[in-house]
Design an enzyme around this catalytic site. Structure first.
Site, PDB file in Angstrom:
ATOM      1  N   GLY A 221       0.820  -1.206   0.000  1.00  0.00           N
ATOM      2  CA  GLY A 221       0.000   0.000   0.000  1.00  0.00           C
ATOM      3  C   GLY A 221       0.852   1.254   0.000  1.00  0.00           C
ATOM      4  N   SER A 222       0.400   2.270   0.712  1.00  0.00           N
ATOM      5  CA  SER A 222       1.033   3.595   0.612  1.00  0.00           C
ATOM      6  C   SER A 222       2.432   3.649   1.188  1.00  0.00           C
ATOM      7  CB  SER A 222       0.174   4.632   1.318  1.00  0.00           C
ATOM      8  OG  SER A 222      -1.125   4.603   0.766  1.00  0.00           O
ATOM      9  N   THR A 223       2.850   2.661   1.991  1.00  0.00           N
ATOM     10  CA  THR A 223       4.228   2.712   2.490  1.00  0.00           C
ATOM     11  C   THR A 223       5.204   2.704   1.318  1.00  0.00           C
ATOM     12  OG1 THR A 223       4.323   0.313   2.709  1.00  0.00           O
ATOM     13  CG2 THR A 223       3.677   1.537   4.658  1.00  0.00           C
TER      14      THR A 223
END
Lengths: 500, 478
Positions: A221-223
């Site tokens: 995801g956004s990591t």
């Protein structure tokens, strides 16, 4: 009837000749292989004659051998139970050993070449000194905190993992995989009980035996935006550069629009990179990824450690250790080899075919905190002789790679600090320390709850990095990444408290 | 004409030597397991020695010209078996009970008691059957008895017939159990021998030629084929593959000896390998009754594929043998408790860990000696029934050793069989001692001088059927 009788005599000779030849094969040619086979219980029985060394964390033995009056002289016990299971592994009588027990087996058992002097001494004194002791890098408090916080997580996730490392050295401070298991029954001398317990764990649908922190990958995801941001910073974008955003973005050729997690996140058509990171703006990063191109993103990911197939976590500076699964950026191409803009856009926000281990997440955070230098992660701090005075091997930290330059690392650090200060990662904050991080929410499937992620680091008053962490809550659903951030903060606080 | 020498003194000396070896084995076991040799180490060996000495005296009296090598050879195997089983009991016993383990305790003690019973039975058979040809009078009864014995466990409810998943037993709750198949082997062979000898002329001469192979007329081969097929079907139903293979081999070989036609061996081999391949393929696709066979074949092909599951026993057997290596760990120096079923099916591997390749080779030579001595008795005896009986029995014994030793050493797929005279178990021990009694009787008949002392006087009243009595040794072919 005598002629056939004689021939029957010859046939019997031939049959026995075959038996004889076959026994020669087994007891002559294959004897050594069979004698030392992992499946040969005799090897272990011999092993149990000598007291196996301890595995210790912060001065406390978490794996030790106790004398019994059974057939096998020493019983291996794990006082920490499930808390250290995935690091220590276990040393069963009839199954294969795992974890540190396997990694340092020779040293713990006392059969290592390093301990030859002890064995020679034994020959003259007639004593049987035990095996050597293994001291781990783990912080007792951080490990306990990670185990408890993960298992008591407030979003009800049943599976997950957490790992904390010291960014300056790569020493692992905590490593937990959820659900865990109690290694004690597996080391039982009653082999049928041990096998039954193993089979039960092996068949459990939540797979407690899997070491999720090292060996399992999920979409980050956004990591993953930290990797994309690093690529952007190296290609002429600064923190203040305006990048196109908007409430939705439909990549060319694809029908499914990319949205932001909430309508309040970057609805404006242009945001700065800094804002995009702080608020975790999906549309901005999807477009940014498209502008950079698949190659630059893949290359930066590889620089951070993606696609590395043979990383292990063991002794510092050494090859060998617990195997780490390779993180992947996956395909972003059409069948004809050209870039698929939709796949590229999805990959840029850590979806599509991007997969990451929690360890990789922690390494990214640690690298940013450590000014762009990535240290090799390791678990064994020291090998201590049976007499507890001779140090055989002390860890020598080693740089693994330099994914980003100092200025780029400083920019990333600055943006990640902002995420915790005023963005999505507020819950990771620790009083008295400067904490940076990045949350991530990753779609797990069409009808399953999202995975929650947090990667982060803590700096002390002097700006020295003291801990980096990655927490993953599998199928945690809404609030998962915030909870991961909270747990990440608690783990780092515990590691700092013990280190002080 | 052969010089008629009884060689009984040679038998006695060899027997003493065998018992000294057995006592030495027991002493070494105690030295290794207990770190001391108890003053009573020699008792089991001495007890066995007394029992065998009794049989030796019976042989002196009832079968003075019997082959002198048979009894000592079997006594050595039996003694090593008892010694190893006692060694297993010592390993299983709690440390504080080891030094005081009674001589009739555990598997070893039971085996000692069974040996006594089996030897008495063998002596009894020698006493009742003064001439092996008298067996032929009961051939049909024996054939029927053989079938009944094989079928009983299949018919009985599982409670009275099943142990460890094998439906091979007659269990009398509270009293004990016997494995009737072990005895059926002897009965069926006597029937085969009688029938094939009576019909051998027509079997080998009145035949039709098909594809270059002579086939006898159906009515000549019928009864024996029926008996054999029934036993085979029952055994397949009982999933006792090893015994099926044993009966198959036994039948084919007696047929070959009787007819002297190699074609029977070839047909037998083709049927066997064809059948095995068919069963393998059917087991893979259809499953059902063939699945068991397919399973076993899979384990055989790669036991290490599932080393803790289906392949566990075979893997452990191989590791045990391999650990023994060339010289072995010494009696008492191994770890037999790590090998499942080491007291029965896998006893050869368990012993092999401790006496190594050299010791096992010696044991194999002793078996080979018994088989070849049996065949030699068959060669020397003058009547066809005796030839076929002794030849068939000797070969069957050899085949049984091959099937089980080949099975545990991964030469052929593993099928449960007892290792003659070694494995724990009364049925097997008794049946095999009866087999030895028959071989002793035939060898006595073979080596007895035609004129003088023995001869017709020793024959029981009534005498054997005439046509057997007068049967020529060799068929003269055109």
């Amino acid at each position: 009837m005598n002629a056939p009788l004689r021939r029957v005599g010859v046939v019997v000779m031939i049959l026995f000749g075959l038996l004889f030849a076959n026994l020669n094969w087994i007891q002559g040619y294959k004897a050594d292989e069979y004698r030392n086979s992992d499946y040969n219980g005799r090897v272990q029985v011999a092993e149990y004659d000598r007291k196996r060394g301890n595995i210790e964390v912060g001065g406390t033995a978490v794996a030790l051998s106790k004398e019994t009056d059974g057939k096998l002289k020493f019983q291996r016990t794990y006082p920490g139970g499930a808390m250290y299971a995935h690091v220590l592994g276990y040393k069963p009588v009839n199954l294969g050993d795992t974890g540190i027990e396997r990694l340092e087996n020779d040293f713990l058992a006392g059969t290592s070449d390093q301990l030859i002097a002890n064995r020679i001494k034994d020959m003259f004194t007639g004593d049987q000194t035990g095996g050597g002791n293994v001291l781990l890098t783990l912080s007792k408090r951080a490990q306990e905190t990670a185990y408890k916080q993960l298992n008591d997580n407030q979003v009800g996730a049943k599976r997950g993992a957490a790992i904390a490392i010291d960014p300056r050295t790569g020493a692992v401070q905590a490593l937990v995989s959820m659900p865990s298991f109690d290694p004690n029954p597996l080391a039982s001398h009653d082999t049928s009980k041990a096998t039954a317990e193993y089979n039960k764990l092996d068949k459990d649908k939540d797979r407690p035996l899997a070491n999720r922190a090292l060996a399992e990958t999920l979409p980050p995801g956004s990591t993953f935006k930290i990797v994309v941001a690093a690529a952007a910073l190296e290609n002429g974008v600064t923190q203040q550069t305006e990048i196109p955003a908007g409430s939705t973005y439909t990549p060319p050729t694809s029908g499914t629009p990319i949205r932001n997690a909430a309508p309040t996140i970057c609805p404006e058509s242009q945001v700065t990179l800094r804002e995009a990171v702080t608020e975790s703006c999906n549309t901005g990063f999807a477009r940014l990824g498209g502008r950079l191109g698949a190659d630059k993103i893949k290359e930066k990911a590889r620089a951070f450690g993606f696609e590395e197939d043979d990383l292990t976590v063991g002794e510092a500076g050494e090859k060998g250790g617990l195997p780490v699964a390779a993180s992947r950026t996956g395909d972003m191409q059409n069948p004809d080899g050209s870039t698929d803009p939709a796949a590229l856009a999805q990959s840029s926000i850590g979806q599509n075919n991007v997969r990451m281990t929690p360890l990789q997440g922690a390494l990214i955070a640690a690298t940013v905190a450590n000014g762009g230098s990535q240290m090799r992660p390791y678990l064994v701090k020291q090998l201590l002789g049976p007499d507890r005075t001779t140090v055989y091997d002390a860890a020598k930290p080693r740089e693994l790679r330099r994914p980003v330059s100092g200025p780029v690392a400083a920019d990333l650090q600055d943006m990640m600090l902002n995420v915790v200060k005023e963005g999505t990662g507020r819950k990771a904050a620790i009083e008295g320390y400067t904490v940076g991080g990045k949350t991530g929410t990753a779609q797990s499937g069409p009808n399953t709850p999202d995975h929650g992620w947090f990667i982060g680091f803590a700096l002390d008053k002097n700006g020295t990095p003291v801990s980096a962490v990655c927490v993953e809550l599998e199928q945690a659903g809404s609030g998962g990444s915030a909870e991961a951030a909270r747990i990440g903060g608690r783990i780092m606080a515990a590691a700092i408290a013990e280190g002080r | 004409m052969r010089l008629a020498r009884s060689r009984r003194n040679a038998e006695l000396s060899l027997l003493l030597l065998a018992m000294v070896l057995v006592a030495a084995y027991a002493a070494t076991v105690e030295a290794n397991v207990l770190d001391t040799v108890t003053p009573d180490f020699w008792i089991p060996a001495a007890a066995l020695g007394l029992v065998f000495l009794g049989l030796h005296l019976v042989i002196r009296w009832l079968a003075p010209f019997a082959d002198p090598a048979l009894l000592p050879a079997v006594a050595l195997l039996n003694g090593i078996g008892v010694g190893f089983l006692r060694r297993y009991d010592l390993a299983e016993a709690a440390p504080e009970q080891r030094e005081t383990l009674g001589i009739f305790a555990g598997f070893g003690g039971q085996q000692l008691a069974w040996t006594l019973g089996a030897v008495v039975l063998a002596a009894g058979l020698l006493a009742v059957m003064r001439d092996h040809r008298s067996l032929s009078r009961y051939a049909y009864t024996l054939g029927l008895a053989g079938i009944v014995l094989v079928m009983i466990p299949a018919v009985l409810p599982a409670r009275f017939s099943e142990r460890n998943g094998a439906k091979l037993w007659i269990i009398v709750p509270g009293l004990g159990q016997i494995q009737p198949g072990e005895f059926a082997k002897l009965a069926l062979l006597a029937f085969f021998a009688y029938y094939l000898v009576r019909k051998r002329e027509v079997l080998s001469l009145a035949s039709r030629r098909v594809l270059g192979v002579d086939f006898p007329r159906g009515r000549d081969l019928g009864p024996v084929l029926v008996v054999w097929l029934i036993s085979l079907l029952v055994l397949v139903f009982e999933k006792d593959l090893g015994t099926s293979l044993l009966y198959f081999g036994m039948f084919v070989v007696t047929l070959y000896i009787a007819t002297e036609r190699v074609s029977w061996l070839l047909i037998g081999l083709i049927l066997f390998f064809g059948g095995a391949y068919l069963a393998y393929v059917l087991g893979d696709t259809v499953g059902g009754p063939f699945a068991n066979f397919y399973d076993r074949a899979q384990i055989w092909l790669d036991p290490f594929a599932e080393p803790y599951d289906r392949g566990y026993q075979l893997v452990q057997g191989l590791l045990t043998l391999g650990t023994g290596g060339l010289f072995g760990a010494g009696p008492g120096g191994g770890q037999p408790t790590l090998l499942p079923e080491v007291q029965t099916d896998f006893i050869f591997a368990g012993i092999g860990e401790e006496i190594g390749l050299f010791g096992l080779s010696a044991l194999l030579v002793v078996y080979l000696l018994i088989v070849e001595r049996g065949l030699r008795a068959a060669l020397a005896v003058r009547d066809s029934f005796g030839k076929l009986l002794a030849g068939g029995l000797a070969f069957t014994l050899g085949l049984q050793v091959f099937v089980i030793v080949g099975g545990i050493s991964k030469l052929i797929p593993l099928t449960g069989q007892t290792t003659p005279f070694l494995s724990a178990g009364g049925s097997s021990l008794m049946a095999n001692w009866l087999l030895i009694a028959v071989l002793l009787r035939v060898s006595d008949g073979a080596r007895r001088p035609v004129t003088g002392g023995g001869g017709p006087a020793a024959r029981p009243s009534g005498g054997p059927p005439e046509q057997l009595h007068g049967a020529p040794t060799e068929v003269i072919r055109p």
